[in-house]
Design an enzyme around this catalytic site. Structure first.
Site, PDB file in Angstrom:
ATOM      1  N   SER A 200       1.081  -1.588   0.351  1.00 21.74           N
ATOM      2  CA  SER A 200      -0.079   0.117   0.167  1.00 21.74           C
ATOM      3  C   SER A 200       0.712   1.196  -0.300  1.00 21.74           C
ATOM      4  O   SER A 200       2.074   1.198   1.552  1.00 21.74           O
ATOM      5  CB  SER A 200      -0.829  -0.471   1.025  1.00 21.74           C
ATOM      6  OG  SER A 200      -1.957   0.687   1.305  1.00 21.74           O
ATOM      7  N   HIS A 202       0.591   4.380   1.361  1.00 23.24           N
ATOM      8  CA  HIS A 202       0.286   5.455   2.194  1.00 23.24           C
ATOM      9  C   HIS A 202       1.212   5.294   3.611  1.00 23.24           C
ATOM     10  O   HIS A 202       1.073   5.678   4.078  1.00 23.24           O
ATOM     11  CB  HIS A 202      -0.887   6.198   2.595  1.00 23.24           C
ATOM     12  CG  HIS A 202      -1.784   4.909   3.021  1.00 23.24           C
ATOM     13  ND1 HIS A 202      -2.042   5.132   4.465  1.00 23.24           N
ATOM     14  CD2 HIS A 202      -2.002   3.398   2.586  1.00 23.24           C
ATOM     15  CE1 HIS A 202      -2.742   3.898   4.843  1.00 23.24           C
ATOM     16  NE2 HIS A 202      -2.583   3.771   3.648  1.00 23.24           N
ATOM     17  N   CYS A 326      -7.203   1.075  13.368  1.00 20.48           N
ATOM     18  CA  CYS A 326      -8.626   0.152  12.945  1.00 20.48           C
ATOM     19  C   CYS A 326      -9.757  -0.393  14.715  1.00 20.48           C
ATOM     20  O   CYS A 326     -10.565  -0.190  14.210  1.00 20.48           O
ATOM     21  CB  CYS A 326      -8.435  -1.214  12.032  1.00 20.48           C
ATOM     22  SG  CYS A 326      -6.860  -0.641  11.448  1.00 20.48           S
TER      23      CYS A 326
HETATM   24  C1  LIG Z   1      -2.338  -0.633   6.775  1.00 24.10           C
HETATM   25  C2  LIG Z   1      -2.894  -2.226   6.746  1.00 24.10           C
HETATM   26  C3  LIG Z   1      -3.563  -3.056   5.550  1.00 24.10           C
HETATM   27  C4  LIG Z   1      -4.616  -1.365   4.729  1.00 24.10           C
HETATM   28  O1  LIG Z   1      -4.000  -1.391   3.647  1.00 24.10           O
HETATM   29  P1  LIG Z   1      -4.975   0.039   3.316  1.00 24.10           P
HETATM   30  O2  LIG Z   1      -3.755   0.501   2.110  1.00 24.10           O
HETATM   31  O3  LIG Z   1      -4.857   0.730   4.313  1.00 24.10           O
HETATM   32  O4  LIG Z   1      -6.726  -0.705   2.853  1.00 24.10           O
HETATM   33  C5  LIG Z   1      -3.576  -4.173   5.215  1.00 24.10           C
HETATM   34  N1  LIG Z   1      -2.432  -4.678   6.602  1.00 24.10           N
HETATM   35  C6  LIG Z   1      -1.654  -4.028   6.868  1.00 24.10           C
HETATM   36  C7  LIG Z   1      -0.339  -5.111   8.045  1.00 24.10           C
HETATM   37  C8  LIG Z   1      -1.543  -3.159   7.416  1.00 24.10           C
HETATM   38  O5  LIG Z   1      -0.548  -2.192   7.740  1.00 24.10           O
END
Ligand SMILES: *Cc1c(COP(=O)(O)O)cnc(C)c1O
Length: 393
Positions: A200, A202, A326
Site C-alpha cells: 500500500s 500510503h 483500526c
Molecule cells: C495498513 C495496513 C493494511 C491496510 O492497507 P490500506 O492500504 O490502508 O487498505 C493491511 N495490512 C497491514 C499490515 C497494514 O498495516
C-alpha cells in the site's frame, strides 16, 4: 502551535515532496485515460508502464505480475477471496496467523461463513509464526497460506522465506501481507517463494488509495473487481494515474540507500527503547528485539491505560497509537497483544510509536522525557498501583 512529533507512521505517512511533484502533471494537464487510443493518452499510458516496471524490479518480479489496486485491504481481499473461489474444487482450507491485520482476519471470517475452514496459527511471545507449525497445519485440502511479512502493531518480521519454502514444497499458494514491509525492508519474491503479495502506497510516503498486488504468473485466480479490461482484465477500473506515478516514485525513493536508512532508524529506535526500559519501571517491550521493523517501538506500561497516555502525549504534540488505528474506538485490547500472551490489563497499557526517516534522536529524547512524566502522573492516580507499591515494600 508548538512542534508536532508524528510517531504514527504505521497508520499512515506523509507524502514525500518528490512524490507530489511527480504526480502533479497527471492531476493537471496529463489527465488522459491511459486506455484511450489518441496521442494525448500516450504519456499517461507510458507512465503507468514505467511505474509497473519500477515496482517489478524492486521485487524481482516480472512487469506483468504487478497489478495496481486501491491499497492493502484490496490486495488482502483479492488473495483470499480469489484463491478461495478459484481453488474450491481442490479444497476449502486456509492457513493464517492470529496476528494478521483485520483485512485478512475479517476476510477469513467472511470465508468461514461461506463454508471455508481457517486455521489461525498461534505465535510465540515475540509474535513469531513458527514455520514448523505452518507445515504441521497443512492438509490435503489446504489451498492457501497467508502470513504477514511484518506485524503492524509490534513490528515483528516473520520468517517469510522459510514459510515460502514450505508452501512451495507442498505446492500450496503463499500470500503475504507486506503492507508494513514493502518500502521498509528488502523483498525478493523469488528468493522468498512468495506467490502473492499486497502493498500500500500510503505506508511508505506515497499517496493514499493506491496499492499494488503481486501475483506470480503461475497463480491463476480471477478478479475481485469486475468491469473493464484494465490490468490484463484482472482488475477493472480506470487507472489512478497520479496515484500510480506516486506509488512508484515513493517506492524508488524508499529503496534508495535502504541499508543506510534502516541502520540509522534502528539506531534511534533502539536508543529510545533502551531509555524507556531503563528509566520507566514496570514496562516491557512487545515484539522481537532483533527481527523487528527498523521504525517500530511498542511498549506496555503496567497500571496505566493506553488511551489516557495518548491524550496526554497529544497535549505535548506527540502522535502515537495504542493498538492499531483500526481498533481504536473499541475497548477491546489488541488481538496481537493478546496473541503474544499478554493479559488484558497489561495489553490495555500499550503504546506504539512508529518512526520515520525524519525522526531524530532529539525528538525521541523529548518523547521519552514526556513519557516518563506522564506515566508517573497516571500511576500516582491509580489505586491499583498504590496497592502494588504497598504490597511490594
Ligand atoms: C495498513 C495496513 C493494511 C491496510 O492497507 P490500506 O492500504 O490502508 O487498505 C493491511 N495490512 C497491514 C499490515 C497494514 O498495516
Amino acid at each position: 502551535m508548538s512542534k508536532l512529533i508524528y510517531l504514527d507512521n504505521a497508520a499512515t505517512t506523509a507524502v514525500r515532496p518528490e512524490v507530489l511533484d511527480a504526480m502533479m502533471p497527471y492531476l493537471k494537464e496529463e489527465y488522459a485515460n491511459p486506455s484511450s487510443i489518441y496521442t494525448f493518452a500516450q504519456k499517461s499510458k507510458k507512465v503507468v508502464d514505467e511505474s509497473r516496471r519500477t515496482i517489478a524490479e524492486l521485487l524481482g518480479a516480472k512487469e506483468r505480475e504487478i497489478y495496481f489496486t486501491s491499497g492493502g485491504s484490496e490486495g488482502d481481499n483479492w488473495a483470499l477471496k480469489g484463491t478461495a473461489e478459484a481453488l474450491k474444487a481442490k479444497g476449502k482450507h486456509i492457513i493464517t496467523s492470529k496476528i494478521e491485520h483485520h483485512a485478512i482476519l475479517h476476510t477469513c471470517e467472511y470465508l468461514e461463513r461461506q463454508g471455508y475452514e481457517v486455521t489461525y496459527l498461534d505465535v510465540d511471545e515475540n509474535g513469531l509464526v513458527s514455520p514448523e507449525a505452518v507445515e504441521a497445519a497443512i492438509r490435503p485440502d489446504t489451498i492457501l497460506i497467508s502470513i504477514m511479512f511484518a506485524n503492524n502493531e509490534i513490528g515483528t518480521i516473520e520468517p517469510i522465506k522459510e514459510i515460502g519454502e514450505i508452501a512451495k514444497k507442498h505446492d500450496i499458494f503463499f500470500h503475504t501481507d507486506a503492507v508494513q514491509a514493502f518500502g521498509h525492508i528488502a523483498i525478493n519474491v523469488d528468493e522468498m517463494h512468495i506467490d502473492m503479495l499486497s502493498a500500500s502506497g500510503h505506508k511508505f510516503h506515497g499517496p493514499k488509495g493506491i496499492g499494488f498486488f503481486y501475483m506470480r504468473d503461475t497463480v491463476k485466480i480471477g478478479p475481485l473487481i469486475h468491469g473493464g479490461a484494465q490490468e490484463r482484465s484482472r482488475r477493472a477500473g480506470t487507472h489512478n494515474v497520479p496515484g500510480i506515478v506516486g506509488i512508484a516514485t515513493a517506492a524508488k525513493s524508499a529503496y534508495e540507500d535502504l541499508d543506510q536508512k534502516m541502520k540509522q532508524q534502528a539506531e534511534i529506535r533502539d536508543y529510545a527503547i533502551d531509555r524507556i526500559l531503563k528509566e520507566v519501571p514496570y514496562c516491557r517491550l512487545n515484539g522481537d528485539r532483533v527481527k523487528r521493523l527498523p521504525n517500530n517501538i511498542n511498549v506496555c506500561f503496567r497500571f496505566v491505560e493506553g488511551e489516557s497516555m495518548l491524550i496526554m502525549l497529544d497535549q505535548k504534540g506527540i502522535c502515537g497509537s495504542s493498538g492499531s488505528a483500526c481498533t481504536s474506538g473499541s475497548l477491546d485490547p489488541s488481538h496481537v497483544l493478546l496473541a503474544i500472551g499478554l493479559p488484558h490489563e497489561i495489553a490495555h497499557g500499550s503504546l506504539r510509536m512508529t518512526l520515520s526517516e525524519e525522526t531524530t534522536k532529539e525528538d525521541m529524547d523529548y518523547v521519552v522525557d514526556n513519557i516518563k512524566a506522564i506515566i508517573e502522573r497516571l500511576r500516582s492516580m491509580s489505586p491499583l498501583y498504590e496497592d502494588f507499591v504497598k504490597k511490594n515494600k
